[in-house]
Design a protein around this motif. Sequence first.
Motif, PDB file in Angstrom:
ATOM      1  N   GLU A   1       0.824  -1.143  -0.046  1.00 42.31           N
ATOM      2  CA  GLU A   1      -0.035   0.135  -0.070  1.00 42.31           C
ATOM      3  C   GLU A   1       0.896   1.029   0.114  1.00 42.31           C
ATOM      4  O   GLU A   1       1.865   1.461   0.942  1.00 42.31           O
ATOM      5  CB  GLU A   1      -0.943   0.116   1.365  1.00 42.31           C
TER       6      GLU A   1
ATOM      7  N   ASP B   1       0.216   7.363   3.154  1.00 44.21           N
ATOM      8  CA  ASP B   1      -0.956   8.074   3.323  1.00 44.21           C
ATOM      9  C   ASP B   1      -0.488   9.443   2.838  1.00 44.21           C
ATOM     10  O   ASP B   1       0.348   9.845   3.771  1.00 44.21           O
ATOM     11  CB  ASP B   1      -1.403   8.030   4.437  1.00 44.21           C
TER      12      ASP B   1
ATOM     13  N   ARG C   1      -6.438   1.554   3.306  1.00 46.09           N
ATOM     14  CA  ARG C   1      -6.604   2.084   2.093  1.00 46.09           C
ATOM     15  C   ARG C   1      -6.499   1.489   0.905  1.00 46.09           C
ATOM     16  O   ARG C   1      -6.823   1.545  -0.111  1.00 46.09           O
ATOM     17  CB  ARG C   1      -5.714   3.345   2.309  1.00 46.09           C
TER      18      ARG C   1
ATOM     19  N   HIS D   1      -6.954   2.720  -3.049  1.00 45.41           N
ATOM     20  CA  HIS D   1      -8.226   3.573  -3.268  1.00 45.41           C
ATOM     21  C   HIS D   1      -7.639   5.077  -3.060  1.00 45.41           C
ATOM     22  O   HIS D   1      -6.691   5.529  -2.417  1.00 45.41           O
ATOM     23  CB  HIS D   1      -9.193   3.363  -2.375  1.00 45.41           C
TER      24      HIS D   1
ATOM     25  N   LEU E   1      -9.299   7.929  -1.955  1.00 42.08           N
ATOM     26  CA  LEU E   1      -9.862   8.782  -0.970  1.00 42.08           C
ATOM     27  C   LEU E   1     -10.071   9.970  -1.314  1.00 42.08           C
ATOM     28  O   LEU E   1      -9.904  11.006  -0.232  1.00 42.08           O
ATOM     29  CB  LEU E   1      -8.837   8.588   0.476  1.00 42.08           C
TER      30      LEU E   1
ATOM     31  N   HIS F   1     -14.299   6.434   6.980  1.00 40.89           N
ATOM     32  CA  HIS F   1     -14.082   6.002   5.830  1.00 40.89           C
ATOM     33  C   HIS F   1     -14.026   4.431   5.694  1.00 40.89           C
ATOM     34  O   HIS F   1     -13.623   3.802   6.717  1.00 40.89           O
ATOM     35  CB  HIS F   1     -13.043   6.375   4.891  1.00 40.89           C
TER      36      HIS F   1
ATOM     37  N   HIS G   1     -13.990   1.445   1.961  1.00 39.29           N
ATOM     38  CA  HIS G   1     -14.056   1.636   0.352  1.00 39.29           C
ATOM     39  C   HIS G   1     -15.441   0.733   0.015  1.00 39.29           C
ATOM     40  O   HIS G   1     -16.267   0.463   0.990  1.00 39.29           O
ATOM     41  CB  HIS G   1     -12.737   1.089  -0.222  1.00 39.29           C
TER      42      HIS G   1
END
Length: 513
Positions: A196, A199, A266, A269, A271, A367, A369
């Motif tokens: 991933e 961020d 995450r 995605h 965001l 949040h 997804h």
Amino acid sequence: MAGRAQTLRLVLGDQLNPEYKWFQTADAGIVYVLMEVRQETDYVRHHAQKIIAIFAAMRDFACQLREMGHRVRYVALDDPSNRQSITENLAALIQHYEAQALEWQSPDEWRLDTQLRTWAAAQLVTTQEVDSGHFLTGRDEVARIFSGRKQWLMEHFYRNMRRRYALLMDSGGKPEGGQWNFDADNRKPWPGDPPEPPDARPLHDHRAIWELLQRCGVDSFGDPQATQFRWPLNRREALLCLDAFIEKALPQFGDFEDAMSSKSQRLFHSLLSFALNVKMLSPLEVVRRAEDAYRGGHAPLAAVEGFIRQIAGWREYVRGIYWAHMPGYDAHNALSHTTPLPPWFWSAETRMRCMQHAVGQSLQTAHAHHIQRLMVIGNFALLAGLDPHALHRWYLGVYVDAFEWVELPNTLGMSQRADGGLIATKPYVSSAAYINRMSDYCKGCAYDHKQKLGADACPFNALYWDFFARHEAEFGKNARLGMVYRQLKKMQGPQLEALREQAATTVANLANL
């Protein structure tokens, strides 16, 4: 009188676009009005981060407008003059500034649209509503496209949008790659590699706003994360998030679009939904950036097509569904489901690892997804017969990007099929097998995803077969469910009775799952 203004212009908390036509020229006769009101914090119980994100972005936007030379009246939540109602505040401000005119951009939610139009019709000042200029379609466009059709299938609308905006079209007017939809290529579980990306969202300290909400008695839920806040404040920050997504995540987005993992919140995605829905970013610039990545050889076609479909297709489509069927769409309950939400929707304290993670992430980050929302939380809610209206209020409150125009059709239509099948051709439900295939949630779970019966059996399995048995009148002749009902027919007798008893016990014991 120096304080007078000819015109007041209302800016709502989801209309934070500094490039909007209003703001191109400063005019001393115009005052821009932004307000924090209990009307908006209290109409549904919201996640703390959702309220903080909107208030923080509104405050930053007010500063931007002042720096651009505009006059701004910002009514803070604890302002002594705050009536805590948009229209009551507007009435007081019109009197205060001796204004002769009021203008506002079209709200995206029916309740605000109705409130402002009804109130404005009774005013003596000149009032004008203008379009926000944000969306790729008009409010009534979806209704016109589907006029006379029984089902409003998104694929038909999506192809129309691709052609209109020349998105991923070749020189001969055909879709790139020879097909419109590459969804079948976007269903891979994530093995943990590639990793991933970091961020890229900014880090903020909003403890002052959180303390304001507490001091004023605003009821909220979820983790405020006020000192480690990651949602963008403004367009500049949102553009940096868009840059990071295009560069670092979009190339892998397609492969793992539907994947879920307890090791990642995450994955790949974007965001960007909060920034889009409060209009820091425009949908057209976002999809053009994605298309450019494909044209430049930076991202594969399946990934880019899937991303564009979400924004130029689905996002515009559900907005059209919303405006075509409001008021009244929120009252639908075609399957007559009424079971209350279990208490762990507000605590994530359940032994079901998939729900524990998906609900827990929602409460922690505001949040989740789309597959977590649809195929874990929504899937369980539909199978268990949870009240779709209660679920709608939970979704509307818990997610930072949830505004009713986009959330309501997704929840009542796509997820819970409460609209009787207007959007979805079949219910989006699965047994534990799908969740096990697309995630690592089943590993280490207290329940066995392979078992249908017994104390250790995954609740999804018996609920799945009971759901189709209960609703055979609605779905028994659905061509897309033929295999399900053929299998169900083979189970008739003691096997099905045992599954239905297991399901009944599960629903009776929801609070303790």
